[in-house]
Design an enzyme around this catalytic site. Structure first.
Site, PDB file in Angstrom:
ATOM      1  CB  CYS A 172      -2.550  -1.597   7.646  1.00  0.00           C
ATOM      2  SG  CYS A 172      -3.965  -2.145   6.471  1.00  0.00           S
ATOM      3  CE1 TYR A 229     -22.303  -8.654  27.070  1.00  0.00           C
ATOM      4  CE2 TYR A 229     -21.832 -10.917  27.317  1.00  0.00           C
ATOM      5  CZ  TYR A 229     -21.904  -9.564  27.795  1.00  0.00           C
ATOM      6  OH  TYR A 229     -21.565  -9.564  29.133  1.00  0.00           O
ATOM      7  CB  CYS A 240      -3.129   5.060   5.965  1.00  0.00           C
ATOM      8  SG  CYS A 240      -4.599   4.384   6.435  1.00  0.00           S
ATOM      9  CD  GLU A 279     -27.283  -6.708  21.577  1.00  0.00           C
ATOM     10  OE1 GLU A 279     -26.740  -5.521  22.244  1.00  0.00           O
ATOM     11  OE2 GLU A 279     -26.220  -7.607  21.438  1.00  0.00           O
ATOM     12  CB  CYS A 302      -0.783   0.115   1.168  1.00  0.00           C
ATOM     13  SG  CYS A 302      -1.909   1.489   1.331  1.00  0.00           S
ATOM     14  CG  ASP A 340     -19.129 -12.344  20.035  1.00  0.00           C
ATOM     15  OD1 ASP A 340     -17.996 -11.858  20.168  1.00  0.00           O
ATOM     16  OD2 ASP A 340     -19.492 -12.290  18.840  1.00  0.00           O
ATOM     17  CB  CYS A 347     -13.161  -8.313  19.334  1.00  0.00           C
ATOM     18  SG  CYS A 347     -13.919  -7.389  20.343  1.00  0.00           S
TER      19      CYS A 347
END
Length: 453
Positions: free
Chosen positions: A83, A315, A80, A336, A74, A384, A411
């Site tokens: 990434c 969730y 940027c 949720e 890139c 999650d 995550c």
């Protein structure tokens, strides 16, 4: 006390990587973190920040290069902030993400018997993002620009291409930028908190190729909307929905609460395996559809479902994991706190003709206790949560439920590790598999299996 001075030029050997992918050089056991460097490299660097326990350096020259180093494809990579890992081979990225999980669970916590598998990667780790949130602004010549933010700032890098978002998104954005300039669209100025156009958000159904374009504006009046809709639909027949979202909050939140449909449907569809999902502009839906299928297949494998199992999906969002499991279970209960997500989950169950699902809006720890009082006892619980992980009240309630298995998707492996220590009172953490949902970034998803002791 630091042995270094700001602006000093030094040489060192990189011995490790941080969870942010920065190289670690130790000088008399004092660590210096230097972005864009790799293990086994000998480098020259400038000290740019000195703290009590560490320093930050800026790479000046690579004296000895790692075999894992590659030229970032890139052209915007070093400007940027999107990434952080394009300068290393893809295999090295996968190894680094596994090492993060090993460090958290084997070294910083007492889960030494837990199997940590290799990171599940992509065959082609490019153009994977099915959602792009692109800020719009002006350069010093008052030309309208769009792109992504410079690292640790809100300065927009004007970009003509992005190698991790769906290629069609970039084509749409490049054309919109031309029209914004031609039509002299009023653009939002973040510092003055004035102007109209803030972001363009583009969503794609990865498998259906349905396309949604969302104009996010600071205010309801959008005079050129009809003209832009005409131009977009003519140029991009793939577009099935165009929406106008109003956000006048002057915050970092991208979408506001109010949305109107300017063209086509109010939602788009996508498929994961054989399950169809309806996605609105506000829906949470995993960014990387290819990896999501792998993630959910792992979750099903870890759940080891039997046909008479009751599954609890906490969730649950728009019901993605629960509905993915519905064909293999007796009944799926989803909970949720976001009411719109629950409505989407119910509609998604109807679309797929699943009659063995129940979705309820509320706090998980309250709703599942109510279900327990009604005699509903889950065999498997799916967890999650958002990045902050689970709160202790929820975990306490989960232990009271005493399911056979808990499958925890995260995550943020750091908060997952913290929660795992709480669950360890009654559950054995048997195995974890990292999944690379966001290639070329430092983020890693992890699926963990807990078996009742």
């Amino acid at each position: 006390m630091s042995i270094l001075q700001k602006n000093e030029i030094l040489e060192g050997h990189v011995i490790d990587l941080t969870h942010e992918g920065h190289g670690v050089v130790k000088l008399d056991r004092y660590p210096v973190f230097i972005p864009n460097t790799l293990i086994d490299e000998t480098i020259k660097f400038k000290v740019i920040k000195v703290k009590k326990n560490f320093a930050i350096g800026k790479l000046i020259e690579i004296k000895e290069q790692s075999k894992e180093r590659v030229e970032p494809p890139c052209v915007y990579y070093y400007k940027c902030g999107g990434c952080q890992l394009q300068h290393m081979t893809y295999q090295a990225q996968l190894n680094m993400k596994k090492e993060q999980v090993i460090n958290l669970f084997h070294r910083k916590a007492d889960f030494k018997d837990t199997i940590i598998n290799d990171t599940v990667g992509m065959e082609n780790p490019w153009y994977y993002r099915n959602k792009s949130q692109i800020p719009v602004g002006k350069n010093k010549d008052e030309e309208i620009i769009s792109g992504f933010y410079r690292q640790r700032s809100h300065d927009i890098i004007d970009m003509e291409s992005c190698l991790i978002q769906d290629q069609l998104h970039q084509e749409v954005m490049n054309q919109l930028k031309v029209w914004f300039n031609e039509l002299n669209i009023n653009v939002y100025n973040e510092h003055k908190k004035q102007g109209l156009m803030r972001h363009v958000v583009i969503r794609t159904g990865h498998h259906t190729r349905e396309l949604m374009v969302i104009f996010v504006t600071n205010g309801k009046k959008f005079k050129q909307s009809d003209l832009l809709v005409q131009k977009l639909v003519k140029a991009f027949p793939e577009i099935t929905s165009i929406k106008h979202n109003v956000n006048n909050t002057h915050s970092n939140v991208i979408l506001g609460a109010e949305s109107n449909t300017l063209y086509g449907k109010t939602t788009i569809n996508d498929k994961l395996s054989d399950v169809t999902f309806k996605i609105s502009d506000q829906s949470f839906y995993q960014i990387n559809s290819i990896q999501t299928e792998k993630l959910y297949q792992l979750a099903i494998e870890y759940a080891n479902l039997k046909q008479d199992d009751v599954v609890l999906d906490t969730y649950c969002g728009i019901g993605t994991i629960g509905l993915y499991m519905a064909p293999k279970a007796k009944h799926v209960y989803g909970v949720e706190v976001v009411s719109e997500a629950i409505e989407d989950a119910k509609q998604n169950a109807t679309i797929n003709q699943f009659e063995n699902t129940t979705f309820v809006c509320g706090k998980a720890e309250e709703v599942i206790l109510k279900w327990k009082s009604q005699g509903i006892k889950p065999d498997v619980v799916m967890v999650d949560p958002p990045r902050k992980g689970c709160d202790e009240t929820f975990l306490k309630t989960l232990l009271e439920l005493n399911p056979r298995k808990i499958v925890y998707i995260s995550c943020n492996p750091s908060t997952q590790q913290r929660d795992a220590q709480y669950l360890a009172q009654h559950y054995k953490l048997t195995k974890i598999t990292p999944v690379d949902m966001f290639p070329h970034t430092t983020h890693v998803e992890a699926v963990a299996q807990f078996n009742r002791i």
